[in-house]
Design a protein around this motif. Sequence first.
Motif, PDB file in Angstrom:
ATOM      1  N   ASP A 153      12.923 -32.188 -10.673  1.00 40.52           N
ATOM      2  CA  ASP A 153      12.660 -33.298  -9.752  1.00 40.52           C
ATOM      3  C   ASP A 153      12.127 -32.773  -8.428  1.00 40.52           C
ATOM      4  O   ASP A 153      12.214 -31.591  -8.117  1.00 40.52           O
ATOM      5  N   LEU A 154      11.521 -33.672  -7.672  1.00 42.54           N
ATOM      6  CA  LEU A 154      11.067 -33.380  -6.314  1.00 42.54           C
ATOM      7  C   LEU A 154      11.826 -34.313  -5.371  1.00 42.54           C
ATOM      8  O   LEU A 154      11.934 -35.514  -5.652  1.00 42.54           O
ATOM      9  N   ARG A 155      12.311 -33.775  -4.275  1.00 39.03           N
ATOM     10  CA  ARG A 155      13.082 -34.589  -3.347  1.00 39.03           C
ATOM     11  C   ARG A 155      12.299 -34.781  -2.052  1.00 39.03           C
ATOM     12  O   ARG A 155      11.964 -33.811  -1.365  1.00 39.03           O
ATOM     13  N   ALA A 156      12.009 -36.033  -1.740  1.00 38.39           N
ATOM     14  CA  ALA A 156      11.334 -36.352  -0.476  1.00 38.39           C
ATOM     15  C   ALA A 156      12.364 -36.361   0.642  1.00 38.39           C
ATOM     16  O   ALA A 156      13.474 -36.880   0.484  1.00 38.39           O
ATOM     17  N   THR A 157      12.028 -35.772   1.778  1.00 38.96           N
ATOM     18  CA  THR A 157      12.961 -35.673   2.888  1.00 38.96           C
ATOM     19  C   THR A 157      12.507 -36.547   4.051  1.00 38.96           C
ATOM     20  O   THR A 157      11.383 -37.053   4.085  1.00 38.96           O
ATOM     21  N   THR A 158      13.384 -36.692   5.024  1.00 38.91           N
ATOM     22  CA  THR A 158      13.060 -37.459   6.233  1.00 38.91           C
ATOM     23  C   THR A 158      12.157 -36.678   7.176  1.00 38.91           C
ATOM     24  O   THR A 158      11.761 -37.193   8.217  1.00 38.91           O
ATOM     25  N   ARG A 159      11.817 -35.441   6.822  1.00 31.17           N
ATOM     26  CA  ARG A 159      10.885 -34.632   7.628  1.00 31.17           C
ATOM     27  C   ARG A 159       9.472 -34.658   7.039  1.00 31.17           C
ATOM     28  O   ARG A 159       8.674 -33.765   7.279  1.00 31.17           O
ATOM     29  N   GLN A 160       9.188 -35.653   6.229  1.00 29.78           N
ATOM     30  CA  GLN A 160       7.853 -35.838   5.648  1.00 29.78           C
ATOM     31  C   GLN A 160       7.427 -34.645   4.786  1.00 29.78           C
ATOM     32  O   GLN A 160       6.276 -34.206   4.823  1.00 29.78           O
ATOM     33  N   CYS A 161       8.352 -34.129   4.008  1.00 27.40           N
ATOM     34  CA  CYS A 161       7.981 -33.047   3.094  1.00 27.40           C
ATOM     35  C   CYS A 161       8.855 -33.119   1.849  1.00 27.40           C
ATOM     36  O   CYS A 161       9.821 -33.876   1.795  1.00 27.40           O
ATOM     37  N   PHE A 162       8.479 -32.333   0.834  1.00 25.86           N
ATOM     38  CA  PHE A 162       9.231 -32.294  -0.421  1.00 25.86           C
ATOM     39  C   PHE A 162      10.074 -31.024  -0.503  1.00 25.86           C
ATOM     40  O   PHE A 162       9.753 -30.000   0.095  1.00 25.86           O
ATOM     41  N   GLN A 163      11.145 -31.118  -1.272  1.00 26.14           N
ATOM     42  CA  GLN A 163      11.992 -29.969  -1.585  1.00 26.14           C
ATOM     43  C   GLN A 163      12.035 -29.768  -3.093  1.00 26.14           C
ATOM     44  O   GLN A 163      12.061 -30.739  -3.846  1.00 26.14           O
ATOM     45  N   LEU A 164      12.028 -28.489  -3.490  1.00 30.33           N
ATOM     46  CA  LEU A 164      12.234 -28.109  -4.886  1.00 30.33           C
ATOM     47  C   LEU A 164      13.607 -27.479  -5.007  1.00 30.33           C
ATOM     48  O   LEU A 164      13.938 -26.553  -4.251  1.00 30.33           O
ATOM     49  N   HIS A 165      14.396 -27.930  -5.957  1.00 26.15           N
ATOM     50  CA  HIS A 165      15.748 -27.416  -6.145  1.00 26.15           C
ATOM     51  C   HIS A 165      15.881 -26.727  -7.503  1.00 26.15           C
ATOM     52  O   HIS A 165      15.088 -26.953  -8.412  1.00 26.15           O
ATOM     53  N   GLY A 166      16.922 -25.904  -7.605  1.00 31.25           N
ATOM     54  CA  GLY A 166      17.279 -25.294  -8.876  1.00 31.25           C
ATOM     55  C   GLY A 166      16.430 -24.121  -9.299  1.00 31.25           C
ATOM     56  O   GLY A 166      16.365 -23.785 -10.479  1.00 31.25           O
ATOM     57  N   ILE A 167      15.789 -23.439  -8.350  1.00 32.61           N
ATOM     58  CA  ILE A 167      14.937 -22.298  -8.680  1.00 32.61           C
ATOM     59  C   ILE A 167      15.791 -21.031  -8.755  1.00 32.61           C
ATOM     60  O   ILE A 167      16.591 -20.754  -7.863  1.00 32.61           O
ATOM     61  N   ARG A 168      15.622 -20.270  -9.802  1.00 28.27           N
ATOM     62  CA  ARG A 168      16.357 -19.022  -9.965  1.00 28.27           C
ATOM     63  C   ARG A 168      15.711 -17.922  -9.125  1.00 28.27           C
ATOM     64  O   ARG A 168      14.507 -17.950  -8.842  1.00 28.27           O
ATOM     65  N   LYS A 169      16.524 -16.959  -8.767  1.00 23.99           N
ATOM     66  CA  LYS A 169      16.031 -15.853  -7.936  1.00 23.99           C
ATOM     67  C   LYS A 169      14.838 -15.151  -8.579  1.00 23.99           C
ATOM     68  O   LYS A 169      13.858 -14.815  -7.898  1.00 23.99           O
ATOM     69  N   GLY A 170      14.883 -14.951  -9.886  1.00 20.59           N
ATOM     70  CA  GLY A 170      13.795 -14.269 -10.576  1.00 20.59           C
ATOM     71  C   GLY A 170      12.489 -15.039 -10.580  1.00 20.59           C
ATOM     72  O   GLY A 170      11.426 -14.464 -10.842  1.00 20.59           O
ATOM     73  N   ASN A 171      12.540 -16.335 -10.282  1.00 16.68           N
ATOM     74  CA  ASN A 171      11.332 -17.170 -10.266  1.00 16.68           C
ATOM     75  C   ASN A 171      10.819 -17.464  -8.861  1.00 16.68           C
ATOM     76  O   ASN A 171       9.762 -18.085  -8.705  1.00 16.68           O
ATOM     77  N   LEU A 172      11.558 -17.029  -7.856  1.00 20.03           N
ATOM     78  CA  LEU A 172      11.181 -17.354  -6.473  1.00 20.03           C
ATOM     79  C   LEU A 172       9.767 -16.871  -6.139  1.00 20.03           C
ATOM     80  O   LEU A 172       8.964 -17.605  -5.561  1.00 20.03           O
ATOM     81  N   LYS A 173       9.474 -15.634  -6.503  1.00 22.02           N
ATOM     82  CA  LYS A 173       8.178 -15.065  -6.143  1.00 22.02           C
ATOM     83  C   LYS A 173       7.043 -15.826  -6.821  1.00 22.02           C
ATOM     84  O   LYS A 173       6.000 -16.088  -6.198  1.00 22.02           O
ATOM     85  N   THR A 174       7.218 -16.194  -8.068  1.00 18.64           N
ATOM     86  CA  THR A 174       6.175 -16.941  -8.787  1.00 18.64           C
ATOM     87  C   THR A 174       5.945 -18.305  -8.150  1.00 18.64           C
ATOM     88  O   THR A 174       4.793 -18.722  -7.953  1.00 18.64           O
ATOM     89  N   VAL A 175       7.017 -18.990  -7.806  1.00 14.01           N
ATOM     90  CA  VAL A 175       6.902 -20.334  -7.233  1.00 14.01           C
ATOM     91  C   VAL A 175       6.246 -20.286  -5.853  1.00 14.01           C
ATOM     92  O   VAL A 175       5.298 -21.022  -5.571  1.00 14.01           O
ATOM     93  N   ILE A 176       6.732 -19.396  -4.979  1.00 18.10           N
ATOM     94  CA  ILE A 176       6.205 -19.347  -3.613  1.00 18.10           C
ATOM     95  C   ILE A 176       4.766 -18.853  -3.590  1.00 18.10           C
ATOM     96  O   ILE A 176       3.922 -19.385  -2.860  1.00 18.10           O
TER      97      ILE A 176
END
Length: 272
Positions: A153-176
């Motif tokens: 899922d994608l979470r919309a915030t009150t700061r006009q941006c999205f958050q991604l949750h549930g990312i594993r440490k091993g996938n951080l570099k690929t996602v960012i």
Amino acid sequence: RQTQKETVDFVKMKYSAAAFYTLVLGGATAQAFVPSSPSFTRTNSAPSTRSKLSMVLEKQREKKLAKIEVLKTNSDHLANPLKDQLATEEISVSKDAMQILKYHGSYMQTNREIRGKNKDYQFMLRLKQPAGELPPDLYRLLDDLSAKMGQGDLRATTRQCFQLHGIRKGNLKTVISSIMNIGSSTVGDVSRNVMTTPAPFDTPEYRYAREWSKVFAHLFRPLTPAFNDIWLDGQKAANEEMWSKDVQQHNIDEAMKYDSGRGIILSDSTEP
């Protein structure tokens, strides 16, 4: 009496009004002023006499830097110990690395539904979206990353941006790195997302507000090479940040480094 009046007038001119009234009225702070003579002195040879006053200043206490400021100072511009911690086989990072990671737009969390000694560590990413804009190709990428490497899922915030949750440490570099290469970025504790009115009106005032949101987002971006070193192996992103293209005419970097004499320009080549 005339001589004493002239002396009082002299004291008024020599010291500020606040200090003078403190002397006259007394009070707790008046002890800071110590007269060298118990009274005014009058002589026949001089037309006027002045009292010599000395000020006793309290020594200023040295302030210690907060622990987080010491950590940032020793981090080599937000690189260490995060870079080393990401290379370990652990599913989490150390406490110090977790603090530095916040400046990269990611926050270590645990799955609260799983209790016990063995915590289920995962990471949240906050996207950088000046003025709340989200181009279609960026949305598709976020949707794919969330489905494949997040919690779906994608979470919309009150700061006009999205958050991604549930990312594993091993996938951080690929996602960012995927987010950076498409022309976007994450936003952390360096500077938060620059917001503006969400009203999509096409008038000069609203266009101006959206434009300057992007100007400020570019101006306050972190200049440390740690982002490219850690997430892109020292390489440049495939695409420039999309909002920076919209404000090129402002020559922001040139204006940022111009020393007008009214601001503070540091000699630090990384963060001037």
